[in-house]
Design an enzyme around this catalytic site. Structure first.
Site, mmCIF file in Angstrom:
data_model
loop_
_atom_site.group_PDB
_atom_site.id
_atom_site.type_symbol
_atom_site.label_atom_id
_atom_site.label_comp_id
_atom_site.label_asym_id
_atom_site.label_seq_id
_atom_site.Cartn_x
_atom_site.Cartn_y
_atom_site.Cartn_z
ATOM 1 C CG ASP A 341 4.725 -4.815 4.704
ATOM 2 O OD1 ASP A 341 5.541 -4.005 5.156
ATOM 3 O OD2 ASP A 341 4.289 -5.790 5.343
ATOM 4 C CG ASP A 543 1.309 -3.174 5.324
ATOM 5 O OD1 ASP A 543 2.333 -2.472 5.341
ATOM 6 O OD2 ASP A 543 1.309 -4.388 5.601
#
Length: 642
Positions: A341, A543
């Site tokens: 991420d 995420d």
């Protein structure tokens, strides 16, 4: 006061009989294994002190029953319900066989070692279970439904239908996926996209369940039912992904049955063939068959893995890496691609001013900016204030009033001037007569930076470039992973220009931009199809589904509870460079496991060959077998040296 309450809570838990009984039940398998070991120790001491044989027999029988209960139960259930043989059945037969010819102590030790490894494995699995309660708590329960006469009726989110109109006030969570039909605001979508900067919303823009409304009120038309919303899908994706059995467990399941059948078949042949083929007596044949069962028991093979994994987990914990099961650490050095991420992972998650261009006196303009932005809690405002303070400015200009323009910025009034500070929409109607500022704006946009415009008295006077800075240690980690042949990919909800800029600066081999959580999961699935084993590193709720879908999920310790609970490895101090240490630890772990497996299997083969040649007694077989077990355990414990 808070610490006192926490201590009181711990005390209440410790004295609550239901809490204690739950804890005992949770760890009962480990307790049984320890009791079995103590009974064996007492029996051995009793033998040395020549205590009555009946007392010693009771101790050994108790050790057999208590230590072997869970494994025997598992083996018998698999045999009865699944019609399959496993190592547990082999262990039971080997232990009983050893006892049947008078070697109670050796059989009991076999049971103890096997039960202890099983208890530790169960404990590890319990610790790796994922708790979704934090994610569920973020979902709103009520919505403000607008009726036909525009009156407001509070309703359960589950009652909303497609086409309903709902009012979302300042600071409220968005209760449903929908489309703005009136009003202007900015919404914090970090729970969905992971990006810390609020997104401006006006008529026609989409909003997502679970995000947080900013300073304006908006009316939204519901476009999806609650169960079909993006937020609910995130919960479902985590649950589905974590329900899959890991490949290593599937491999063990495949090998276990054939191994047991092979050993039992060989033992059966030993009981039948030797008396007729080589004139062994029945006693001699039965003795050799029991020795075979003992030396073929896979205690050393099992001990090849568990002590090494537990030692590696302990070493990782000492170094700030929490590992929720040895399987993930074992797989880490085998990954072929690692996805990251952006915000809070590759970058710091704290926007900073990188560029500042003005056509007036720099100090005066920046002083006015600091004076204005000190009155806001917006992430971009904080970045501007921090930049001004780094220039030794304190914001001493008197600002009479500030007017918030939802989704655009602010209007500020001083005794002499009127200022506009915000995005391009805020200053679209004022004069843009500076080529310097226009060129700078294009440059900043091409670099993927957020542009903040400053106007004074209806004239553009300054632009600032703001960017989330890359962690200093990220580049070193990416370089290390690239050298290992691991593909490094950034998956982000940010725009393409920003993703390109960050990825090239960090040295990533690939990047994927403008991804919502559902798309992140599909991208991880795509990477798994291309590269095989994939790890995902992140820190936000957004995420979690992708981390769950990856072979290994790695969470930053300062991330959300959901990301941490969903992950397999947690970097407790959010030190991303710990991934490098964990990778090296994983490589050592796999090397030691291979050494142990080769050694333990070789010893078993040698002992079996010695047994067939009649050069091995049962005591020597147990010594060789248990000796190899001790050696592989000690080899595994070398991983405690971090």
């Amino acid at each position: 006061m808070r610490e006192d309450i926490m201590e009181l809570s711990k005390y209440n838990q410790a004295t609550d009989p239901h809490f204690l009984s739950h804890k005992i039940k949770e760890h009962l398998e480990l307790i049984f294994s320890i009791i079995s070991g103590l009974l064996i120790l007492f029996a051995y001491i009793s033998e040395i002190n020549q205590v009555e044989n009946i007392f010693i027999a009771i101790l050994y029988i108790s050790a057999y029953v208590i230590g072997g209960y869970y494994k025997a139960k598992e083996g018998i259930e698999d045999l009865l319900y699944d019609k399959s043989l496993n190592v547990e059945i082999l262990m039971i037969i080997a232990a009983v066989g050893a006892a049947s010819i008078g070697y109670w102590h050796e059989g009991a030790i076999l049971i103890f070692i096997f039960s202890l490894s099983g208890a530790l494995e169960t404990y590890s699995l319990q610790k790796s279970e994922k708790n979704l309660s934090k994610l569920v708590e973020l979902a709103p329960e009520e919505a403000n439904l607008l009726t036909n006469d525009d009156s407001i009726v509070p309703v359960r989110v589950s009652q909303l239908k497609i086409g309903d109109r709902i009012l979302i006030r300042n600071g409220e969570r968005v209760p449903a996926d929908g489309e703005v039909i009136s009003g202007v605001t900015s919404i914090d979508e970090s729970t969905i996209t992971g990006e810390s900067m609020p997104v401006s919303k006006q008529a026609g823009d989409g909003v997502f369940n679970g995000t947080i409304n900013g300073s304006g009120s908006v009316v939204v038309k519901v476009t999806k039912r609650n169960e079909d919303s993006l937020f609910q899908k995130m919960i479902q994706l985590v649950e589905e992904a974590k329900g899959n059995r890991p490949p290593s467990q599937q491999l063990i399941d495949k090998i276990e049955g054939p191994y047991v059948i092979t050993v039992l078949a060989v033992v059966a042949l030993m009981l039948i063939i030797p008396p007729f083929a080589i004139n062994w007596s029945f006693d001699q044949t039965f003795y050799r068959a029991m020795v075979l069962l003992v030396v073929a028991s896979p205690c050393a093979v099992v001990a090849s893995i568990m002590p090494a994994i537990l030692s590696a987990i302990s070493t990782g914990a000492r170094n700030g890496v929490l590992m929720k099961g040895g399987t993930y650490l074992e797989q880490l050095s085998k990954v072929k691609a690692m996805a990251f991420d952006k915000t809070g992972t590759i970058t710091k998650g704290q926007p900073e001013v990188t560029d500042y261009e003005t056509i007036e006196d720099q100090q005066d303009v920046l002083e006015a900016l600091v004076s204005i932005e000190k009155q806001s809690s917006h992430p971009l405002a904080k970045a501007v204030v921090a930049f001004g303070e780094s220039q030794k400015l304190t914001g001493k200009i008197h600002i009479e009033s500030i007017e918030d323009v939802p989704g655009e910025g602010v209007k500020a009034y001083s005794p002499q001037n009127t200022f506009l500070v915000g995005n391009e929409r805020l200053i679209q109607d004022i004069e843009h007569d500076s080529d310097i500022l226009q060129n700078k704006r294009k440059e900043l946009q091409n670099e993927g930076k957020t542009v903040v415009y400053v106007a004074k008295n209806d004239r553009l006077i300054a632009v600032l470039g703001i960017k989330d800075q890359i962690r200093p240690e990220t580049k070193a980690l990416i370089q290390f992973l690239n050298k290992q042949g691991i593909k490094t990919i950034m998956i982000t909800g940010d725009h393409e220009n920003t993703a390109t800029s960050i990825s090239q600066e960090a040295g990533l081999t690939e990047w994927i931009s403008e991804c919502l959580p559902e798309e992140k999961v599909s991208q991880v699935e795509r990477l798994k199809e291309i590269y095989g084993s994939v790890a995902m590193v992140g820190d936000g709720v957004n995420d979690a589904p992708a981390m769950a879908k990856a072979d290994i999920g790695i969470a930053m310790g300062n991330g959300t509870d959901v990301a941490i609970e969903t992950s397999d490895l947690v970097l407790m101090n959010s030190e991303i460079e710990k991934i490098k240490q964990s990778y090296k630890l994983s490589s050592r772990l796999n090397r030691i496991i291979k050494q142990n497996l080769v050694f333990s299997i070789a010893v078993i083969i040698l002992l079996i060959m010695a047994n067939f040649s009649q050069n091995l007694s049962l005591p020597l077989g147990v010594i060789g077998h248990e000796g190899s077990t001790i050696l592989v355990i000690l080899n595994g414990l070398r991983l405690l040296r971090g």
